[in-house]
Design an enzyme around this catalytic site. Structure first.
Site, short mmCIF file in Angstrom:
data_model
loop_
_atom_site.label_atom_id
_atom_site.label_comp_id
_atom_site.label_asym_id
_atom_site.label_seq_id
_atom_site.Cartn_x
_atom_site.Cartn_y
_atom_site.Cartn_z
N ASN A 23 0.87 -1.18 0.00
CA ASN A 23 0.00 0.00 0.00
C ASN A 23 0.91 1.23 0.00
OD1 ASN A 23 -1.77 2.07 0.48
ND2 ASN A 23 -2.40 1.37 2.52
N LYS A 57 0.15 4.23 -0.24
CA LYS A 57 -0.49 5.42 0.38
C LYS A 57 -0.26 6.65 -0.51
CE LYS A 57 -0.20 3.15 4.81
NZ LYS A 57 -0.09 3.24 6.27
N GLU A 101 -6.81 4.59 7.95
CA GLU A 101 -6.64 6.04 7.68
C GLU A 101 -7.91 6.61 7.06
OE1 GLU A 101 -2.94 5.52 5.57
OE2 GLU A 101 -2.03 4.91 7.47
N GLY A 120 2.75 2.30 10.79
CA GLY A 120 3.67 3.41 10.63
C GLY A 120 4.41 3.79 11.91
N SER A 136 3.77 -2.14 10.27
CA SER A 136 5.22 -2.19 10.47
C SER A 136 5.84 -3.54 10.11
CB SER A 136 5.59 -1.77 11.90
OG SER A 136 5.15 -0.44 12.15
P1 13P Z 1 3.19 0.37 7.67
O1 13P Z 1 3.72 -0.90 7.05
O2 13P Z 1 3.91 1.60 7.17
O3 13P Z 1 3.09 0.27 9.14
O4 13P Z 1 1.68 0.54 7.12
C1 13P Z 1 0.81 -0.53 7.18
C2 13P Z 1 -0.42 -0.17 6.43
O5 13P Z 1 -1.16 0.72 6.82
C3 13P Z 1 -0.71 -0.90 5.19
O6 13P Z 1 -1.98 -0.64 4.73
#
Ligand code: 13P
Length: 250
Positions: free
Chosen positions: A9, A11, A97, A173, A212
């Site tokens: 992802n 983002k 999110e 994150g 993470s």
């Molecule tokens: P991280 O791997 O950056 O923690 O994000 C996970 C996430 O939200 C995947 O959709």
């Protein structure tokens, strides 16, 4: 047998240039990825470019969201047919999110899940608890409520058309991963809940872990009985890290 899946992802990150480089890097390492289904979910504006780059490879493309409606006056939204048209096989729905920052309710997420199915796109349903909810001992209830909204609208068999991603919000994150045992407990709960309603759907459903995940913790997490892969944020933006996770999934 559930095929392991690793989805990136991205983002709201990247540019025309960086997206091109990332795809070159991922494609170059794909021959070493034997068993996992690999999906990348770029920002919507880059989907056509990424689909083009993925053409002729085994990499699949997903969207980060999908409109619950099929067409018309829904400014800013993107329909399932449009996503299909530009090469998406998957769409993330209900990412935390979206839920937390843009107020998406369980019901809206369920309608997005339904829209994906209607348009031949496999929804990746994200669920998960906040730190407060975990500390209050309601993790399972929160996950159950989020899944139940989809079951109420579409029925339990609809889950067979998609994937669930358990993403504890406190692990997203933050660099704080759920331990393999913590994640496995919730995954087992999710599978048990669905199996109680439909044994075949429960046994076949892929449940990914997200939060993470990185090259050093991926193998142990994905090695758990009920963890069928990962939904990767930060580490999916670096080709080498993403590929290392895909290889760990082998
Ligand atoms: P991280 O791997 O950056 O923690 O994000 C996970 C996430 O939200 C995947 O959709």
């Amino acid at each position: 047998m559930r095929q392991v899946m690793v989805a990136g992802n991205w983002k709201m990150n990247g540019s025309s240039e960086s997206v091109k480089d990332l795809m070159v890097g991922i494609k170059a390492g794909m021959s070493a990825v034997l068993n996992a289904e690999v999906v990348v979910c770029p920002p919507a504006v880059y989907i056509p470019r990424v689909s083009g780059a993925a053409d002729g490879s085994v990499i699949k493309v997903g969207a980060q969201n999908i409109c619950d409606q099929d067409n018309g006056a829904f400014t800013g939204e993107i329909s399932g047919a449009m996503l299909k048209d530009v090469g998406c096989d998957y769409a993330i729905v209900g990412h935390s999110e979206r839920r937390a920052l843009y107020g998406e309710s369980d019901e809206l997420v369920a309608r997005r899940f339904a829209a994906a199915r209607r348009n031949g796109i496999k929804p990746i349903l994200c669920i998960g608890e906040t730190l407060d909810e975990r500390e209050s001992g309601v993790t399972n209830q929160v996950c159950a409520r989020q899944i139940d909204a989809v079951i109420a609208l579409e029925g339990v068999t609809a889950l067979a058309d998609g994937v669930i991603a358990y993403e504890p919000i406190w692990a997203i994150g933050t660099g704080k991963t759920a331990s393999p045992e913590q994640a496995q407990q919730v995954h087992a709960f999710i599978r048990g809940k669905i199996t109680a309603l439909d044994a075949d759907v429960g046994a076949g459903l892929r449940i990914l872990y997200g939060g993470s995940m990185n090259p050093s913790n991926a193998a142990e997490l994905i090695g758990q009985t009920d963890i069928d892969g990962g939904l990767i944020g930060g580490a999916s933006l670096k080709a080498d890290d993403f590929l290392a996770i895909c290889q760990a999934a082998n």
